[in-house]
Motif scaffolding. Structure first.
Motif, PDB file in Angstrom:
ATOM      1  N   PRO A  68       0.834  -1.211   0.000  1.00  0.00           N
ATOM      2  CA  PRO A  68       0.000   0.000   0.000  1.00  0.00           C
ATOM      3  C   PRO A  68       0.865   1.255   0.000  1.00  0.00           C
ATOM      4  O   PRO A  68       1.865   1.326   0.709  1.00  0.00           O
ATOM      5  N   LEU A  69       0.498   2.232  -0.767  1.00  0.00           N
ATOM      6  CA  LEU A  69       1.247   3.479  -0.801  1.00  0.00           C
ATOM      7  C   LEU A  69       1.178   4.193   0.545  1.00  0.00           C
ATOM      8  O   LEU A  69       2.066   4.976   0.893  1.00  0.00           O
ATOM      9  N   SER A  70       0.159   3.874   1.339  1.00  0.00           N
ATOM     10  CA  SER A  70      -0.001   4.484   2.663  1.00  0.00           C
ATOM     11  C   SER A  70       1.119   4.093   3.621  1.00  0.00           C
ATOM     12  O   SER A  70       1.299   4.738   4.664  1.00  0.00           O
ATOM     13  N   VAL A  71       1.865   3.035   3.288  1.00  0.00           N
ATOM     14  CA  VAL A  71       3.001   2.630   4.114  1.00  0.00           C
ATOM     15  C   VAL A  71       3.961   3.793   4.307  1.00  0.00           C
ATOM     16  O   VAL A  71       4.531   3.997   5.394  1.00  0.00           O
ATOM     17  N   TRP A  72       4.128   4.589   3.276  1.00  0.00           N
ATOM     18  CA  TRP A  72       5.111   5.669   3.314  1.00  0.00           C
ATOM     19  C   TRP A  72       4.700   6.804   4.234  1.00  0.00           C
ATOM     20  O   TRP A  72       5.528   7.661   4.573  1.00  0.00           O
ATOM     21  N   ASP A  73       3.431   6.836   4.647  1.00  0.00           N
ATOM     22  CA  ASP A  73       2.998   7.868   5.597  1.00  0.00           C
ATOM     23  C   ASP A  73       3.693   7.719   6.946  1.00  0.00           C
ATOM     24  O   ASP A  73       3.771   8.668   7.722  1.00  0.00           O
ATOM     25  N   SER A  74       4.174   6.510   7.227  1.00  0.00           N
ATOM     26  CA  SER A  74       4.817   6.234   8.517  1.00  0.00           C
ATOM     27  C   SER A  74       6.336   6.232   8.429  1.00  0.00           C
ATOM     28  O   SER A  74       7.014   5.876   9.388  1.00  0.00           O
ATOM     29  N   VAL A  75       6.872   6.635   7.265  1.00  0.00           N
ATOM     30  CA  VAL A  75       8.316   6.607   7.040  1.00  0.00           C
ATOM     31  C   VAL A  75       8.848   8.031   6.970  1.00  0.00           C
ATOM     32  O   VAL A  75       8.318   8.867   6.245  1.00  0.00           O
ATOM     33  N   GLY A  76       9.922   8.303   7.720  1.00  0.00           N
ATOM     34  CA  GLY A  76      10.462   9.643   7.763  1.00  0.00           C
ATOM     35  C   GLY A  76      11.283  10.025   6.548  1.00  0.00           C
ATOM     36  O   GLY A  76      11.484  11.199   6.272  1.00  0.00           O
ATOM     37  N   GLY A  77      11.786   9.066   5.794  1.00  0.00           N
ATOM     38  CA  GLY A  77      12.615   9.354   4.633  1.00  0.00           C
ATOM     39  C   GLY A  77      12.049   8.710   3.385  1.00  0.00           C
ATOM     40  O   GLY A  77      10.884   8.311   3.322  1.00  0.00           O
ATOM     41  N   PHE A  78      12.894   8.584   2.368  1.00  0.00           N
ATOM     42  CA  PHE A  78      12.461   8.041   1.092  1.00  0.00           C
ATOM     43  C   PHE A  78      13.070   6.675   0.801  1.00  0.00           C
ATOM     44  O   PHE A  78      12.776   6.080  -0.219  1.00  0.00           O
ATOM     45  N   ARG A  79      13.924   6.196   1.694  1.00  0.00           N
ATOM     46  CA  ARG A  79      14.608   4.940   1.419  1.00  0.00           C
ATOM     47  C   ARG A  79      14.138   3.839   2.355  1.00  0.00           C
ATOM     48  O   ARG A  79      13.892   4.072   3.531  1.00  0.00           O
ATOM     49  N   MET A  80      14.035   2.636   1.792  1.00  0.00           N
ATOM     50  CA  MET A  80      13.608   1.476   2.566  1.00  0.00           C
ATOM     51  C   MET A  80      14.595   0.344   2.300  1.00  0.00           C
ATOM     52  O   MET A  80      15.027   0.121   1.170  1.00  0.00           O
ATOM     53  N   SER A  81      14.944  -0.386   3.343  1.00  0.00           N
ATOM     54  CA  SER A  81      15.837  -1.537   3.188  1.00  0.00           C
ATOM     55  C   SER A  81      15.040  -2.829   3.326  1.00  0.00           C
ATOM     56  O   SER A  81      13.930  -2.841   3.861  1.00  0.00           O
ATOM     57  N   PHE A  82      15.629  -3.919   2.835  1.00  0.00           N
ATOM     58  CA  PHE A  82      15.040  -5.255   2.942  1.00  0.00           C
ATOM     59  C   PHE A  82      16.055  -6.146   3.658  1.00  0.00           C
ATOM     60  O   PHE A  82      16.843  -6.843   3.020  1.00  0.00           O
ATOM     61  N   PRO A  83      16.081  -6.132   4.987  1.00  0.00           N
ATOM     62  CA  PRO A  83      17.125  -6.856   5.718  1.00  0.00           C
ATOM     63  C   PRO A  83      16.957  -8.364   5.765  1.00  0.00           C
ATOM     64  O   PRO A  83      17.874  -9.066   6.184  1.00  0.00           O
ATOM     65  N   GLY A  84      15.794  -8.903   5.344  1.00  0.00           N
ATOM     66  CA  GLY A  84      15.602 -10.348   5.375  1.00  0.00           C
ATOM     67  C   GLY A  84      14.166 -10.714   5.672  1.00  0.00           C
ATOM     68  O   GLY A  84      13.236  -9.957   5.360  1.00  0.00           O
ATOM     69  N   THR A  85      13.985 -11.877   6.285  1.00  0.00           N
ATOM     70  CA  THR A  85      12.644 -12.356   6.621  1.00  0.00           C
ATOM     71  C   THR A  85      12.595 -12.778   8.088  1.00  0.00           C
ATOM     72  O   THR A  85      13.633 -12.970   8.726  1.00  0.00           O
ATOM     73  N   ASN A  86      11.369 -12.937   8.594  1.00  0.00           N
ATOM     74  CA  ASN A  86      11.220 -13.518   9.925  1.00  0.00           C
ATOM     75  C   ASN A  86      11.017 -15.026   9.801  1.00  0.00           C
ATOM     76  O   ASN A  86      11.070 -15.579   8.689  1.00  0.00           O
ATOM     77  N   LYS A  87      10.768 -15.710  10.903  1.00  0.00           N
ATOM     78  CA  LYS A  87      10.636 -17.166  10.871  1.00  0.00           C
ATOM     79  C   LYS A  87       9.439 -17.608  10.043  1.00  0.00           C
ATOM     80  O   LYS A  87       9.419 -18.709   9.482  1.00  0.00           O
ATOM     81  N   ALA A  88       8.419 -16.748   9.939  1.00  0.00           N
ATOM     82  CA  ALA A  88       7.228 -17.080   9.164  1.00  0.00           C
ATOM     83  C   ALA A  88       7.422 -16.862   7.672  1.00  0.00           C
ATOM     84  O   ALA A  88       6.533 -17.185   6.874  1.00  0.00           O
ATOM     85  N   GLY A  89       8.577 -16.325   7.272  1.00  0.00           N
ATOM     86  CA  GLY A  89       8.841 -16.096   5.860  1.00  0.00           C
ATOM     87  C   GLY A  89       8.355 -14.754   5.354  1.00  0.00           C
ATOM     88  O   GLY A  89       8.420 -14.482   4.153  1.00  0.00           O
ATOM     89  N   GLU A  90       7.891 -13.880   6.247  1.00  0.00           N
ATOM     90  CA  GLU A  90       7.479 -12.549   5.827  1.00  0.00           C
ATOM     91  C   GLU A  90       8.703 -11.690   5.529  1.00  0.00           C
ATOM     92  O   GLU A  90       9.686 -11.711   6.272  1.00  0.00           O
TER      93      GLU A  90
END
Length: 341
Positions: A246-268
């Motif tokens: 959802p584009l609304s995700v960015w409403d909660s982000v202070g900057g413009f960059r997002m990282s993808f550090p990995g997954t949790n045990k559930a695979g998310e």
């Protein structure tokens, strides 16, 4: 006597086995790249992983004289240790014991891996055979087994310096086999290689036991990203899934960059802002379920929403606070010797 018991290999393995049932979520915060070297610090906090929409932190330790400055900075967890790649060099640390050791800053790269069969952590150093040599200069590869007194040892390769990410070369991904000290190659889709060349760095994660790469615009508020999964290592076959958020995700982000550090045990798949907002506001991370296409939001308490915390750590004024995430960290009481330089 008690000290000898808790340091015994049997006790260390038992502690790690118990800890593996309750992995933690590590957040690393850097207090700015424009400070002097003596003022730079990386603070490590950990959270207990779970399904809660709000997590409470535990302060683990602070690393001196280092800071984050780019998307290439990271702090992956490797069998109880963190490999913190930052401005100022590579640091291997154990947040549970607060032990850390700093490696010499290389010309190009440092990588760290873990061999579960021989229970060894190894560091791979990549430098130019001629300091500051041009594109085409041969590369020098050295390997260090952390915790042993053998020192750095050379490994033979035929790789040369390219003007882009070391791991992506000649249409392939370079793989370092931690146990054998061998380099091999995996052919990759052109879009992954192009992203590594034209972007800052390709993003690789482990997705459900397989190597995967995420292709997204790191500099803009993307609404979708592609997940490329290596399905067959021998045949170099990849599959692709397009993920929409959802584009609304960015409403909660202070900057413009997002990282993808990995997954949790559930695979998310975990998505996290790379910079703490300059104004006092809650700090959130996001979990994306590839199968259901659902995105959930989790608030990390005590980081972005606490003015006193920001002041005491130096996250105020005009200095950016860079954030890195390490999911599924397992606590360990293992120790290591300082590497031989």
């Amino acid at each position: 006597m008690w000290s000898s018991i808790i340091r015994s290999p049997k006790f260390v393995r038992s502690f790690f086995s118990i800890s593996s049932t309750r992995p933690r979520f590590v957040v690393a915060l850097s207090n700015g790249i424009f400070k002097s070297n003596e003022e730079r610090l990386v603070f490590l906090f950990s959270y207990e992983e779970g399904e809660s929409s709000s997590l409470v932190p535990n302060f683990d330790m602070a690393l001196p004289c280092v800071g984050f400055r780019s998307l290439a900075a990271s702090c992956p967890s490797l069998h109880g240790f963190l490999a913190v790649k930052a401005l100022g060099g590579l640091i291997i640390c154990n947040p549970s014991t607060e032990q850390f050791v700093k490696f010499p800053d290389p010309v190009l790269y440092h990588y760290v891996g873990y061999d579960p069969i021989d229970d060894q952590h190894k560091a791979l150093s990549v430098s130019l055979s001629i300091p500051f040599g041009p594109v085409g200069t041969p590369l020098v590869h050295k390997v260090l087994t952390i915790g042993q007194d053998r020192g750095w040892r050379h490994i033979e390769t035929s790789l040369y310096h390219h003007a882009f990410l070391y791991s992506l070369t000649s249409g392939s991904i370079v793989c370092f086999h931690v146990r054998s000290d061998k380099l091999t190659y995996i052919k990759a889709p052109p879009v992954i290689l192009d992203y590594g060349i034209n972007g800052s760095e390709a993003t690789f994660i482990e997705y459900k036991g397989k190597l995967a790469s995420i292709v997204a615009d790191p500099y803009n508020r993307f609404q979708r990203f592609d997940l490329w999964i290596l399905e067959d290592v021998e045949k170099h076959e990849w599959s692709k899934k397009t993920c929409e958020i959802p584009l609304s995700v960015w409403d909660s982000v202070g900057g413009f960059r997002m990282s993808f550090p990995g997954t949790n045990k559930a695979g998310e798949i975990i998505m996290a802002p790379t910079i703490l907002s300059r104004d006092v506001r809650p700090f959130y991370i996001f979990y994306y379920n590839v199968e259901t296409r659902n995105t959930r939001i989790v608030r990390l308490q005590g980081i972005g929403d606490n003015q006193e915390f920001r002041r005491s750590c130096g996250f105020i004024d005009k200095n950016e606070c860079h954030v890195r995430i390490s999911p599924q960290h397992i606590e360990s009481i293992a120790s290591f010797k300082n590497p031989t330089t």
